[in-house]
Structures are given as structure tokens and as C-alpha cells.
Design an enzyme around this catalytic site. Structure first.
Site, PDB file in Angstrom:
ATOM      1  N   ILE A  43     -28.174  56.236  45.374  1.00 21.29           N
ATOM      2  CA  ILE A  43     -27.946  56.352  43.927  1.00 21.29           C
ATOM      3  C   ILE A  43     -29.010  55.590  43.151  1.00 21.29           C
ATOM      4  O   ILE A  43     -29.507  56.073  42.126  1.00 21.29           O
ATOM      5  CB  ILE A  43     -26.522  55.882  43.554  1.00 21.29           C
ATOM      6  N   CYS A  44     -29.395  54.419  43.636  1.00 25.49           N
ATOM      7  CA  CYS A  44     -30.438  53.639  42.950  1.00 25.49           C
ATOM      8  C   CYS A  44     -31.780  54.371  42.985  1.00 25.49           C
ATOM      9  O   CYS A  44     -32.532  54.348  42.004  1.00 25.49           O
ATOM     10  CB  CYS A  44     -30.569  52.258  43.579  1.00 25.49           C
ATOM     11  N   THR A  45     -32.063  55.028  44.084  1.00 24.93           N
ATOM     12  CA  THR A  45     -33.297  55.810  44.186  1.00 24.93           C
ATOM     13  C   THR A  45     -33.280  56.949  43.178  1.00 24.93           C
ATOM     14  O   THR A  45     -34.255  57.178  42.461  1.00 24.93           O
ATOM     15  CB  THR A  45     -33.487  56.337  45.619  1.00 24.93           C
ATOM     16  N   ALA A  48     -33.739  55.419  39.584  1.00 25.12           N
ATOM     17  CA  ALA A  48     -35.107  54.982  39.302  1.00 25.12           C
ATOM     18  C   ALA A  48     -36.072  56.173  39.246  1.00 25.12           C
ATOM     19  O   ALA A  48     -36.974  56.203  38.396  1.00 25.12           O
ATOM     20  CB  ALA A  48     -35.559  53.968  40.346  1.00 25.12           C
TER      21      ALA A  48
END
Length: 174
Positions: A43-45, A48
Site C-alpha cells: 500500500i505504501c508503494t 508513493a
């Protein structure tokens, strides 16, 4: 951190080792500061990368994108190089800035406390400490103006909404 409050000033190293202060960043225009829990997580990838992919739109509106996590500088550097991010990723390894912005998850277990709980037979203590470390901050985005006033806050664990909502708000202002 609420809309209309002044964002606390801070200075942290980015993924390349350069020191970045919020007052210097906001002097150049609005800042979209997004907190993400862990570099290279799915999810962070996605979050970003969405900020990266909308970079031209943010630049047209004069806004800078800044990512911040409790990851180490080395981990952020690997993340930035791997995904070709064109914005700084700041390392808040002790969680102090996350605490100031009100996005740090509560109940962090210190290493010493985890060991003490393990000695007492609490089998989930180490696992609970690891989960809290991995999810150390709440996924949150702040749109901050030139005077460090928070103008918008996005709170959602869905990573793909942060860049879109921040961009929509900046378009609305212009």
C-alpha cells in the site's frame, strides 16, 4: 493536527542524506506532506508511486511532495531509487515528527519491555511489538501552506486516495 493549526517545524534527513526543514520547504510554496508506515510495503508503494505519477500536476500548482516515515535513511534511499521517486523521502526513525503531527500509533513497546513480557510468558509480545513497529504511523497527508498552516488533512488507509485528494484541493485553491 487539525486544519487551521500551524504545523510544527522540524528538520530531518532525506533519503540522500540532505537535511530538510519544513520552514525552508514551505518558503518555496505549499507542501504536501504524506506519512506512510513502511517503505516497500504494497500500500505504501502504491501511495508513493501515485504521488510520483501525478508529479507534473503538483508542479504546475507549485506544490512540493514530501514523503515521511519511520524507516531508516538507507531503507528510504533503496525505496526511492527502486521506484525512481522525484521527491524527498524523510526519515523520522524515532517517530518524534509523527508524534508532533499526531499520526504516531500509540502503544509502542520498547525492546526492553518486549523482552520483559517474553520472560513472563507473554508469547504474543514480540509479535505485537513487530506489528506496531511496522505500522508505526497512521497513513495521513497534510497540505501545508507557505505560512506552515495546515489547510487540508487526508486520513485513510487506502493509499491511492491521498495524492488525488491533495491535488483536487490544490486545484480548488488556484
Amino acid at each position: 493536527m487539525r486544519i487551521g493549526t500551524t504545523a510544527p517545524d522540524f528538520e530531518l534527513a532525506d533519503h540522500s542524506g540532505e537535511r530538510r526543514a519544513l520552514t525552508e520547504l514551505t518558503a518555496a510554496g505549499p507542501v504536501v506532506l504524506f506519512f506512510y508506515p513502511a517503505a516497500n510495503s504494497p500500500i505504501c508503494t502504491a501511495q508513493a508511486c501515485h504521488f510520483r505519477d501525478l508529479g507534473t500536476e503538483f508542479e504546475r500548482l507549485g506544490a512540493q511532495r514530501i514523503g515521511i516515515s519511520t524507516d531508516t535513511r538507507d531503507r528510504n534511499q533503496h525505496f526511492a531509487l527502486q521506484r525512481a521517486f522525484d521527491f524527498p523521502l524523510l526519515s523520522d526513525s524515532d517517530g518524534a515528527v509523527a508524534e508532533q503531527f499526531g499520526v504516531r500509533r500509540g502503544g509502542w513497546l520498547t525492546r526492553k519491555r518486549r523482552l520483559r513480557e517474553l520472560e513472563r510468558g507473554h508469547s504474543t509480545a514480540a509479535r505485537r511489538g513487530l506489528v506496531r513497529q511496522l505500522l508505526s504511523v497512521k497513513r495521513t497527508t497534510f497540505v501545508i501552506d507557505r505560512h506552515r498552516v495546515v489547510r487540508m488533512v487526508v486520513r485513510s488507509e487506502r493509499g491511492h486516495v491521498h495524492a488525488t485528494k491533495a491535488l483536487d484541493y490544490l486545484r480548488y485553491l488556484s
